[in-house]
Design an enzyme around this catalytic site. Structure first.
Site, PDB file in Angstrom:
ATOM      1  N   GLY A 181      37.600  63.176  45.816  1.00  0.00           N
ATOM      2  CA  GLY A 181      36.943  61.867  45.723  1.00  0.00           C
ATOM      3  C   GLY A 181      37.531  60.846  46.675  1.00  0.00           C
ATOM      4  O   GLY A 181      38.521  61.111  47.374  1.00  0.00           O
ATOM      5  N   VAL A 201      39.181  58.067  46.039  1.00  0.00           N
ATOM      6  CA  VAL A 201      40.551  57.681  45.708  1.00  0.00           C
ATOM      7  C   VAL A 201      41.503  58.857  45.915  1.00  0.00           C
ATOM      8  O   VAL A 201      42.607  58.698  46.460  1.00  0.00           O
ATOM      9  CB  VAL A 201      40.631  57.149  44.255  1.00  0.00           C
ATOM     10  N   ARG A 250      43.580  52.915  29.424  1.00  0.00           N
ATOM     11  CA  ARG A 250      44.169  51.627  29.817  1.00  0.00           C
ATOM     12  C   ARG A 250      44.459  50.708  28.629  1.00  0.00           C
ATOM     13  O   ARG A 250      45.475  50.033  28.608  1.00  0.00           O
ATOM     14  CB  ARG A 250      43.241  50.901  30.804  1.00  0.00           C
ATOM     15  N   CYS A 299      40.843  48.295  39.737  1.00  0.00           N
ATOM     16  CA  CYS A 299      41.107  47.754  41.074  1.00  0.00           C
ATOM     17  C   CYS A 299      41.081  46.234  41.126  1.00  0.00           C
ATOM     18  O   CYS A 299      41.987  45.597  41.676  1.00  0.00           O
ATOM     19  CB  CYS A 299      40.097  48.310  42.077  1.00  0.00           C
ATOM     20  N   GLN A 352      32.933  42.448  45.274  1.00  0.00           N
ATOM     21  CA  GLN A 352      33.505  43.780  45.293  1.00  0.00           C
ATOM     22  C   GLN A 352      32.778  44.743  46.237  1.00  0.00           C
ATOM     23  O   GLN A 352      31.558  44.718  46.365  1.00  0.00           O
ATOM     24  CB  GLN A 352      33.536  44.337  43.858  1.00  0.00           C
ATOM     25  N   SER A 388      32.766  50.824  47.937  1.00  0.00           N
ATOM     26  CA  SER A 388      33.626  52.004  47.843  1.00  0.00           C
ATOM     27  C   SER A 388      34.213  52.155  46.442  1.00  0.00           C
ATOM     28  O   SER A 388      34.599  53.258  46.055  1.00  0.00           O
ATOM     29  CB  SER A 388      34.748  51.957  48.881  1.00  0.00           C
ATOM     30  N   GLY A 389      34.253  51.067  45.675  1.00  0.00           N
ATOM     31  CA  GLY A 389      34.678  51.143  44.286  1.00  0.00           C
ATOM     32  C   GLY A 389      33.774  52.030  43.452  1.00  0.00           C
ATOM     33  O   GLY A 389      34.173  52.518  42.392  1.00  0.00           O
ATOM     34  N   HIS A 406      38.097  44.401  48.069  1.00  0.00           N
ATOM     35  CA  HIS A 406      37.554  43.470  47.081  1.00  0.00           C
ATOM     36  C   HIS A 406      38.104  42.073  47.381  1.00  0.00           C
ATOM     37  O   HIS A 406      39.308  41.901  47.605  1.00  0.00           O
ATOM     38  CB  HIS A 406      38.010  43.840  45.665  1.00  0.00           C
TER      39      HIS A 406
END
Lengths: 346, 346
Positions: free
Chosen positions: B16, B18, B103, B132, B159, B162-163, B252
């Site tokens: 991916g 990331v 998280r 992010c 933003q 690519s996020g 971002h």
């Protein structure tokens, strides 16, 4: 309508992005035009433009151009307005000025018809049209101010390049192609034509619109701060702004945080906005419905959505406000003012 | 360094956007890798990737994949992390999870090394990497919190696509070409792949990132609100957020309004930010210097500029915070955590 008074109208800056929209609106709205003068800088004089099927030659704007004119709409930059609008006004012309030249002049009413039409009759020949990013915001804030009072406004903008004129649109398009083709983007104009440093706007977010002031704010940000207070006629409202240019062609979007003076019900806020003139509420998360610049482009309304309570502050409210910066943000607001003037002089 | 302990490392989601950056950083940083396992969904298994000149075949991630692994970096989506990280942790693997899965789990530390490294040792096998948009904001807020205290944070984001992964980048590029060529833009993926309604991202600003919650906020906005409080270990900070996708590929940007708990001097704020680890202040209006997504892309730092006082509220402060969402916003923060783990186990 047989007895309707007809007006001799001048459009100053007729060949610009806003001027073009003004002409279109005067035609679409069937504004009672007797004679139409199209004026511009010397550079654009001689061009011809169409109005209601007739070809009209653009003339260089001079003080003499306004003889016989009754209503003049200015959008040729602050310098032209400063030089010519007072002289035109002295000849009895009612000037609707779309530049920054007179907006903060205490003698000049700064009008958004849905908000402060009552101030229109205070004019002394010049009526100022507010900055594009201010107009759409105050149109949405007005019903909330009336019902709850406004303590604070914190706005971040997402502004289209068309606010910087036709050449900025071309710059975005050219740069976008360059980047997509793997070439370096040539920045020639933005963020500010008169300043030395240029930044790429394609696939970027540039937090500078207009020149910087000594306090670290840009002029665009100070316009939003000062004009909002003047239009809402309340210096006690705390307004702060961050103005950002993004790669959008038409339509300014705004993330607006409002702290109201009294408690509110969210459903009532939505109802007040739905009932407000010139406002269209687009707010249905389940249907993924919210205002979008691409959808607002070409429409006269101010679109409001993402209406939701600050989970921390009970009097805090988030709004997403979108409108076509060339229409309600400029040409349409100016033509609305012209229509109200025409009505009062019938 | 002859006695440095080497680690068996697994990268889950190696193919991916990331994962690719994680591999690059492990190599660039010369992370003490003994054996490297590249894991992915069944769909990507069998691909080969290069690491330090060696070709490594990507294997399908299963509970058995983690035998012998000491550190695993997950970025293959929340579902994969939920399914595999607890099992890997039970086998003694330290899992650094880049998804939303753990998280807000009270057992799982949520770490930005510059902010709350002291919480790292609390982990029970899983350490969460924040969202992010949260990481870059809290990195900049930390020195201000330490010195003045934070009362309120109001953030609007700008933003990058690519996020939303590699396919969102391709969607922006394809749509941009379509619009430039005067064709209709085909929206197939954004704003949210799993939802029915698609919106054009090219030359637009879309105020939806991730799915809507019942309270009218998107999940992205709720991540910023909840994670900021957890990382700064202070539920009393009022945080509200509006998250917006714009046509930017990498980086971002955030317009962040902060209300501090005590009065401040603007020069001291700038100095505190300049001195803070991982922060680069870019703030010189005269030179038109401020953070830009195109400049931040590819760099590990968090860039802060447009630092200015709210002219209405003396404790109010505006900041413009920009960082590469794939680096400090994801891969770099995760590799930083891995480096700290490696240090404590030497």
């Amino acid at each position: 309508m047989t007895n309707q008074k007809m007006f001799n109208v001048a459009v100053v800056g007729a060949t610009g992005a806003v001027g073009e929209q003004i002409l279109k609106l005067l035609e679409q709205r069937d504004f009672p035009v007797a004679e139409l003068k199209l004026l511009s800088s010397a550079r654009s004089a001689g061009k011809t433009l169409m109005f209601k099927g007739r070809e009209i030659t653009v003339q260089e704007a001079t003080p003499e151009s306004f003889a016989g004119v009754e209503i003049a709409l200015f959008s040729a930059g602050g310098g032209v307005s400063k030089a010519l609008a007072p002289q035109a006004a002295a000849q009895g012309v009612i000037c609707i000025d779309n530049t920054n030249a007179f907006r903060m002049d205490p003698e000049t009413p700064l009008i958004v018809p849905e908000v402060n039409l009552d101030k229109l009759s205070d004019h002394k020949g010049i009526i100022a049209n507010p900055n594009c990013s201010t107009i759409q915001m105050v149109a949405a804030l007005k019903p909330l101010r009336d019902r709850y009072g406004l303590a604070r406004v914190i706005v971040s903008t997402y502004q289209a390049v068309s606010g910087a004129g036709q050449s900025a649109i071309e710059e975005l398009q050219t740069q976008s192609r360059q980047v997509l083709d793997g070439e370096p983007a040539e920045a020639k104009l933005l963020p500010v034509g008169s300043l030395p440093v240029k930044h790429q706007i394609a696939f970027n977010a540039v937090p500078q619109i207009d020149v910087f002031q000594d306090n670290g704010y840009t002029l665009e940000e100070m316009k939003m701060i000062r004009e909002t207070k003047k239009i809402l006629d309340d210096e006690s409202i705390d307004v702060t702004a961050t103005c950002v240019r993004i790669p959008v062609v038409y339509g300014h979007s705004e993330s607006v945080y409002v702290e109201l003076k009294s408690d509110y019900e969210l459903e009532e806020v939505k109802q007040l906005l739905s009932d407000a003139p010139g406002i269209v509420v687009q707010d249905d998360p389940e249907a993924q419905l919210y205002p979008l610049a691409t959808e607002a482009a070409g429409k006269p309304d101010v679109f409001v959505g993402r209406i939701r309570r600050d989970l921390g502050h009970t009097r805090g409210l988030n709004l997403w406000i979108v409108s076509d910066n060339l229409l309600k943000g400029a040409a349409w607001n100016a033509v609305q003012i012209a229509e109200h003037i025409a009505l009062t002089q019938e």
